[in-house]
Scaffold this motif. Structure first.
Motif, PDB file in Angstrom:
ATOM      1  N   LEU A   1       1.493  -3.231 -17.330  1.00 26.96           N
ATOM      2  CA  LEU A   1       2.861  -3.691 -17.553  1.00 26.96           C
ATOM      3  C   LEU A   1       3.781  -2.516 -17.846  1.00 26.96           C
ATOM      4  O   LEU A   1       4.893  -2.426 -17.299  1.00 26.96           O
ATOM      5  CB  LEU A   1       2.886  -4.689 -18.715  1.00 26.96           C
ATOM      6  N   ASP A   2       3.337  -1.597 -18.689  1.00 28.65           N
ATOM      7  CA  ASP A   2       4.143  -0.430 -19.036  1.00 28.65           C
ATOM      8  C   ASP A   2       4.449   0.405 -17.791  1.00 28.65           C
ATOM      9  O   ASP A   2       5.591   0.847 -17.576  1.00 28.65           O
ATOM     10  CB  ASP A   2       3.384   0.406 -20.069  1.00 28.65           C
ATOM     11  N   THR A   3       3.442   0.599 -16.963  1.00 28.87           N
ATOM     12  CA  THR A   3       3.624   1.385 -15.745  1.00 28.87           C
ATOM     13  C   THR A   3       4.568   0.694 -14.769  1.00 28.87           C
ATOM     14  O   THR A   3       5.452   1.325 -14.176  1.00 28.87           O
ATOM     15  CB  THR A   3       2.265   1.641 -15.069  1.00 28.87           C
ATOM     16  N   LEU A   4       4.400  -0.616 -14.585  1.00 31.62           N
ATOM     17  CA  LEU A   4       5.272  -1.360 -13.678  1.00 31.62           C
ATOM     18  C   LEU A   4       6.728  -1.294 -14.128  1.00 31.62           C
ATOM     19  O   LEU A   4       7.643  -1.136 -13.305  1.00 31.62           O
ATOM     20  CB  LEU A   4       4.818  -2.824 -13.601  1.00 31.62           C
ATOM     21  N   LEU A   5       6.960  -1.408 -15.420  1.00 34.39           N
ATOM     22  CA  LEU A   5       8.329  -1.316 -15.937  1.00 34.39           C
ATOM     23  C   LEU A   5       8.896   0.082 -15.712  1.00 34.39           C
ATOM     24  O   LEU A   5      10.081   0.249 -15.387  1.00 34.39           O
ATOM     25  CB  LEU A   5       8.348  -1.673 -17.419  1.00 34.39           C
ATOM     26  N   THR A   6       8.054   1.094 -15.883  1.00 38.48           N
ATOM     27  CA  THR A   6       8.501   2.482 -15.724  1.00 38.48           C
ATOM     28  C   THR A   6       8.918   2.776 -14.286  1.00 38.48           C
ATOM     29  O   THR A   6       9.891   3.512 -14.048  1.00 38.48           O
ATOM     30  CB  THR A   6       7.387   3.457 -16.146  1.00 38.48           C
ATOM     31  N   VAL A   7       8.192   2.199 -13.317  1.00 36.78           N
ATOM     32  CA  VAL A   7       8.471   2.479 -11.897  1.00 36.78           C
ATOM     33  C   VAL A   7       9.267   1.349 -11.243  1.00 36.78           C
ATOM     34  O   VAL A   7       9.322   1.246 -10.018  1.00 36.78           O
ATOM     35  CB  VAL A   7       7.164   2.731 -11.126  1.00 36.78           C
ATOM     36  N   ASN A   8       9.895   0.494 -12.067  1.00 41.34           N
ATOM     37  CA  ASN A   8      10.714  -0.611 -11.548  1.00 41.34           C
ATOM     38  C   ASN A   8       9.945  -1.511 -10.575  1.00 41.34           C
ATOM     39  O   ASN A   8      10.463  -1.905  -9.528  1.00 41.34           O
ATOM     40  CB  ASN A   8      11.984  -0.073 -10.877  1.00 41.34           C
ATOM     41  N   PHE A   9       8.694  -1.783 -10.920  1.00 48.04           N
ATOM     42  CA  PHE A   9       7.837  -2.698 -10.161  1.00 48.04           C
ATOM     43  C   PHE A   9       7.590  -2.215  -8.724  1.00 48.04           C
ATOM     44  O   PHE A   9       7.390  -3.020  -7.824  1.00 48.04           O
ATOM     45  CB  PHE A   9       8.395  -4.116 -10.182  1.00 48.04           C
ATOM     46  N   ASN A  10       7.574  -0.918  -8.533  1.00 46.84           N
ATOM     47  CA  ASN A  10       7.153  -0.332  -7.258  1.00 46.84           C
ATOM     48  C   ASN A  10       5.624  -0.322  -7.254  1.00 46.84           C
ATOM     49  O   ASN A  10       4.994   0.508  -7.917  1.00 46.84           O
ATOM     50  CB  ASN A  10       7.703   1.090  -7.116  1.00 46.84           C
ATOM     51  N   VAL A  11       5.033  -1.247  -6.501  1.00 50.27           N
ATOM     52  CA  VAL A  11       3.584  -1.442  -6.558  1.00 50.27           C
ATOM     53  C   VAL A  11       2.827  -0.209  -6.088  1.00 50.27           C
ATOM     54  O   VAL A  11       1.812   0.183  -6.682  1.00 50.27           O
ATOM     55  CB  VAL A  11       3.175  -2.682  -5.734  1.00 50.27           C
ATOM     56  N   ALA A  12       3.286   0.415  -5.020  1.00 46.93           N
ATOM     57  CA  ALA A  12       2.603   1.594  -4.500  1.00 46.93           C
ATOM     58  C   ALA A  12       2.590   2.723  -5.527  1.00 46.93           C
ATOM     59  O   ALA A  12       1.560   3.371  -5.750  1.00 46.93           O
ATOM     60  CB  ALA A  12       3.263   2.061  -3.206  1.00 46.93           C
ATOM     61  N   GLU A  13       3.728   2.949  -6.184  1.00 45.33           N
ATOM     62  CA  GLU A  13       3.815   4.003  -7.191  1.00 45.33           C
ATOM     63  C   GLU A  13       2.983   3.642  -8.420  1.00 45.33           C
ATOM     64  O   GLU A  13       2.326   4.503  -9.014  1.00 45.33           O
ATOM     65  CB  GLU A  13       5.271   4.248  -7.575  1.00 45.33           C
ATOM     66  N   ALA A  14       3.014   2.364  -8.814  1.00 44.35           N
ATOM     67  CA  ALA A  14       2.211   1.928  -9.958  1.00 44.35           C
ATOM     68  C   ALA A  14       0.730   2.136  -9.680  1.00 44.35           C
ATOM     69  O   ALA A  14      -0.023   2.591 -10.554  1.00 44.35           O
ATOM     70  CB  ALA A  14       2.489   0.462 -10.276  1.00 44.35           C
ATOM     71  N   ALA A  15       0.291   1.805  -8.462  1.00 43.02           N
ATOM     72  CA  ALA A  15      -1.119   1.989  -8.090  1.00 43.02           C
ATOM     73  C   ALA A  15      -1.504   3.466  -8.159  1.00 43.02           C
ATOM     74  O   ALA A  15      -2.586   3.825  -8.629  1.00 43.02           O
ATOM     75  CB  ALA A  15      -1.369   1.432  -6.696  1.00 43.02           C
ATOM     76  N   ARG A  16      -0.595   4.341  -7.689  1.00 49.08           N
ATOM     77  CA  ARG A  16      -0.863   5.786  -7.723  1.00 49.08           C
ATOM     78  C   ARG A  16      -1.005   6.281  -9.155  1.00 49.08           C
ATOM     79  O   ARG A  16      -1.942   7.016  -9.481  1.00 49.08           O
ATOM     80  CB  ARG A  16       0.258   6.548  -7.013  1.00 49.08           C
ATOM     81  N   ARG A  17      -0.101   5.849 -10.030  1.00 52.30           N
ATOM     82  CA  ARG A  17      -0.143   6.319 -11.418  1.00 52.30           C
ATOM     83  C   ARG A  17      -1.339   5.765 -12.176  1.00 52.30           C
ATOM     84  O   ARG A  17      -1.904   6.444 -13.041  1.00 52.30           O
ATOM     85  CB  ARG A  17       1.150   5.929 -12.139  1.00 52.30           C
ATOM     86  N   LEU A  18      -1.728   4.540 -11.858  1.00 51.03           N
ATOM     87  CA  LEU A  18      -2.858   3.913 -12.549  1.00 51.03           C
ATOM     88  C   LEU A  18      -4.195   4.316 -11.944  1.00 51.03           C
ATOM     89  O   LEU A  18      -5.247   4.063 -12.541  1.00 51.03           O
ATOM     90  CB  LEU A  18      -2.718   2.392 -12.500  1.00 51.03           C
ATOM     91  N   GLY A  19      -4.165   4.876 -10.731  1.00 48.03           N
ATOM     92  CA  GLY A  19      -5.397   5.282 -10.075  1.00 48.03           C
ATOM     93  C   GLY A  19      -6.206   4.123  -9.531  1.00 48.03           C
ATOM     94  O   GLY A  19      -7.442   4.153  -9.530  1.00 48.03           O
TER      95      GLY A  19
END
Length: 241
Positions: A178-196
């Protein structure tokens, strides 16, 4: 109060389900029920799931692969596997049963055709049933938290309550997502990259978050969630070890 496998088996929808192995572990809390016929379903898990399958992935597996499959589910945090022994497999494969016994992993079976949709609906209704009426999310508690001592906890609970009641592993995973999604404005591709993780995994977690927390696209709701996460981090970092 957390929902356990024992609680789910007491539901009418689960009346036909038998316990083939792992009865001693039925007290484990269940956070989600997930249907998957993928041999690598473990990569989607966040912890606390009961996995439903018709046994399709087992058809082409060797005995060692079946053992590895169950081990991967356990390592991924699954609390049990439910097999429908009707279409693809009619009996629990011996290697799979042996692995379940070794791990003391709950292995549930349905010897008659069941509706996975009905099972998941009944299970999620039980898992998500509020103990008390949930507070309507509002930014008002935030302002009180800034001016009155001790109001931050109320604000955090109002916005993140369902996540805070989860066991430690899925709680940490979903809060981080949730924290990551909020940080990247729900950009799924970017969230997946940051979360690994894979994008499919992010979509799966987003579904869980939306069911537990409600609408996530509203800007004020997102602001409340951001502030609640920050308050939670502050509280936990200042807590004595």
């Amino acid at each position: 109060m957390q929902t356990t496998l024992h609680d789910l088996l007491a539901l009418p929808a689960f009346a036909e389900i038998e316990v083939a192995c792992g009865r001693a572990q039925l007290g484990q809390p269940v956070t989600w029920v997930h249907i998957s016929e993928l041999p690598d379903a473990a990569r989607f898990l966040t912890g606390g799931e009961l996995l439903l399958s018709t046994g399709l992935p087992l058809l082409t597996m060797t005995e060692s692969a079946q053992e590895a499959y169950l081990h991967s589910l356990a390592q991924g945090g699954a609390v049990g596997l439910l097999l429908e022994l009707v279409r693809n497999v009619q009996e629990v494969p011996p290697a799979l049963l042996a692995a379940a016994r070794q791990l003391d992993c709950p292995l549930l079976v349905a010897r008659r055709e069941v509706s996975f949709e009905q099972l998941t609906k009944a299970a999620h209704a039980r898992i998500l049933a509020p103990v008390t009426a949930p507070a309507e999310p509002s930014l008002e508690p935030l302002w009180r938290a800034l001016t009155e001592t001790g109001r931050g906890a109320d604000f955090v609970t109002a916005h993140l309550g369902p996540l805070l009641s989860l066991p430690l592993r899925p709680r940490a995973t979903l809060l981080s997502t949730l924290d990551t999604l909020l940080t990247v404005n729900f950009n799924v591709a970017e969230a997946a990259r940051r979360l690994g993780v894979r994008r499919q995994t992010v979509y799966y977690r987003m579904e869980q978050l939306q069911v537990m927390l409600g609408e996530l696209e509203d800007a004020r709701r997102q602001l409340g969630l951001r502030l609640a996460l920050e308050l939670l981090r502050t509280t936990e970092s200042s807590a004595p070890p």
